[in-house]
Design an enzyme around this catalytic site. Structure first.
Site, PDB file in Angstrom:
ATOM      1  N   ASP A  25       0.789  -1.255   0.000  1.00  0.00           N
ATOM      2  CA  ASP A  25       0.000   0.000   0.000  1.00  0.00           C
ATOM      3  C   ASP A  25       0.814   1.295   0.000  1.00  0.00           C
ATOM      4  O   ASP A  25       0.449   2.264   0.701  1.00  0.00           O
ATOM      5  CB  ASP A  25      -0.953   0.012   1.203  1.00  0.00           C
ATOM      6  CG  ASP A  25      -1.947  -1.128   1.181  1.00  0.00           C
ATOM      7  OD1 ASP A  25      -1.935  -1.923   0.227  1.00  0.00           O
ATOM      8  OD2 ASP A  25      -2.743  -1.230   2.138  1.00  0.00           O
ATOM      9  N   LYS A 130      -6.496  -4.975  -3.177  1.00  0.00           N
ATOM     10  CA  LYS A 130      -7.122  -5.660  -2.038  1.00  0.00           C
ATOM     11  C   LYS A 130      -8.214  -4.783  -1.430  1.00  0.00           C
ATOM     12  O   LYS A 130      -8.004  -3.598  -1.222  1.00  0.00           O
ATOM     13  CB  LYS A 130      -6.061  -6.044  -1.000  1.00  0.00           C
ATOM     14  CG  LYS A 130      -5.306  -4.895  -0.376  1.00  0.00           C
ATOM     15  CD  LYS A 130      -4.168  -5.426   0.477  1.00  0.00           C
ATOM     16  CE  LYS A 130      -3.424  -4.343   1.212  1.00  0.00           C
ATOM     17  NZ  LYS A 130      -4.175  -3.582   2.208  1.00  0.00           N
ATOM     18  N   CYS A 163      -2.081  -2.480   7.786  1.00  0.00           N
ATOM     19  CA  CYS A 163      -2.046  -3.429   6.663  1.00  0.00           C
ATOM     20  C   CYS A 163      -0.810  -4.321   6.658  1.00  0.00           C
ATOM     21  O   CYS A 163      -0.890  -5.478   6.227  1.00  0.00           O
ATOM     22  CB  CYS A 163      -2.209  -2.671   5.346  1.00  0.00           C
ATOM     23  SG  CYS A 163      -3.880  -1.985   5.200  1.00  0.00           S
TER      24      CYS A 163
HETATM   25  C1  C5J Z   1      -3.098   0.668   5.491  1.00  0.00           C
HETATM   26  C2  C5J Z   1      -4.804   1.920   6.605  1.00  0.00           C
HETATM   27  N1  C5J Z   1      -2.592   0.447   4.288  1.00  0.00           N
HETATM   28  N2  C5J Z   1      -3.995   2.311   7.586  1.00  0.00           N
HETATM   29  N3  C5J Z   1      -4.332   1.230   5.546  1.00  0.00           N
HETATM   30  O1  C5J Z   1      -2.465   0.391   6.503  1.00  0.00           O
HETATM   31  O2  C5J Z   1      -5.980   2.197   6.630  1.00  0.00           O
END
Ligand code: C5J
Length: 237
Positions: A25, A130, A163
């Site tokens: 991400d 995802k 994540c």
């Molecule tokens: C991720 C989030 N990628 N913190 N998303 O950690 O909402």
């Protein structure tokens, strides 16, 4: 060919051919000034700190021919893949699907949903879209890893406690050996980053290992066989 490097709670020796770099991400909306993350009041420079070491690690992994996989968190424009309980959180103007500074928030195809230019995937690198926090949930990640004979994951990205941690826990339950690269992960909350890493390596490595990028890059520099990518292209095991 084995990769040998310092890690906690113990040093590690892993089969390079069965190891992939998984980047979670690293999206513009989470990392860039003016994006969704900053709009929520977060200091995005904390996340940006992970970019230079991750770029070095990514270059080393590419140079060595390691399998590289990127993920992006996000949803279909009609939100049919987003649980109402996920959408309903936060201020209405800041919810998933609302218009944000870089397009609709966490919607696939919007500029903010894409990966930052510094770490942009190159041809041949899988990008997993995802809908959840974990990279295994409702994706074909496990199928790709299985077909490429991967057993070990070098895990990087944001955020450490959300994540990255969720993905490591999913991977651990599926039998993967996870090595989280500490300086290539980040959080808006430094204490969550620290605790997120501690939770992974506690109790003899209950979810996995934690290593520094410098040690992993040094190990990769001794390796240049391109085996795991060859496997991905159907090579013999
Ligand atoms: C991720 C989030 N990628 N913190 N998303 O950690 O909402």
């Amino acid at each position: 060919m084995r990769l040998v490097f310092k890690a906690e709670p113990q040093p590690l020796s892993v089969d390079f051919a069965r190891t992939a770099l998984l980047i979670i991400d690293m999206q513009r909306d989470f990392l860039e000034p003016g994006g969704f993350g900053e709009t929520l009041g977060n200091d995005v420079s904390l996340l940006k700190a992970a970019v230079p070491p991750l770029k070095v690690l990514l270059d080393a992994a590419r140079q060595a021919g390691m399998l590289v996989i990127h993920t992006r968190e996000g949803h279909r424009p009609d939100l049919t893949d987003a649980p109402p309980t996920k959408i309903e959180r936060g201020e209405p103007s800041m919810r998933i699907g609302a218009p944000g500074p870089m397009g609709r928030i966490l919607i696939r195809g919007e500029p903010g949903h894409d990966i930052i230019p510094e770490l942009y995937p190159i041809a041949g690198e899988a990008v997993i879209d995802k809908p959840g926090k974990g990279a295994f949930y409702q994706t074909d990640l496990q199928l790709i890893l299985k077909n490429c004979h991967i057993e070990n994951l070098l895990v990087c990205g944001v955020t450490t406690e959300v994540c990255v941690n969720t993905t490591v826990r999913e991977a651990n339950d599926r039998g993967y050996r996870c090595i989280v690269v500490s300086d290539c992960c980040a959080s808006y909350f430094p204490e969550f980053h620290e605790m997120g890493l501690k939770m992974i390596k506690a109790q003899g490595g209950i979810f996995g290992w934690v290593a520094d990028s410098e040690d992993v890059v040094a190990a990769l520099a001794t390796t240049n066989v391109g085996i795991s990518r060859k496997y991905a292209q159907g090579g013999a095991v």
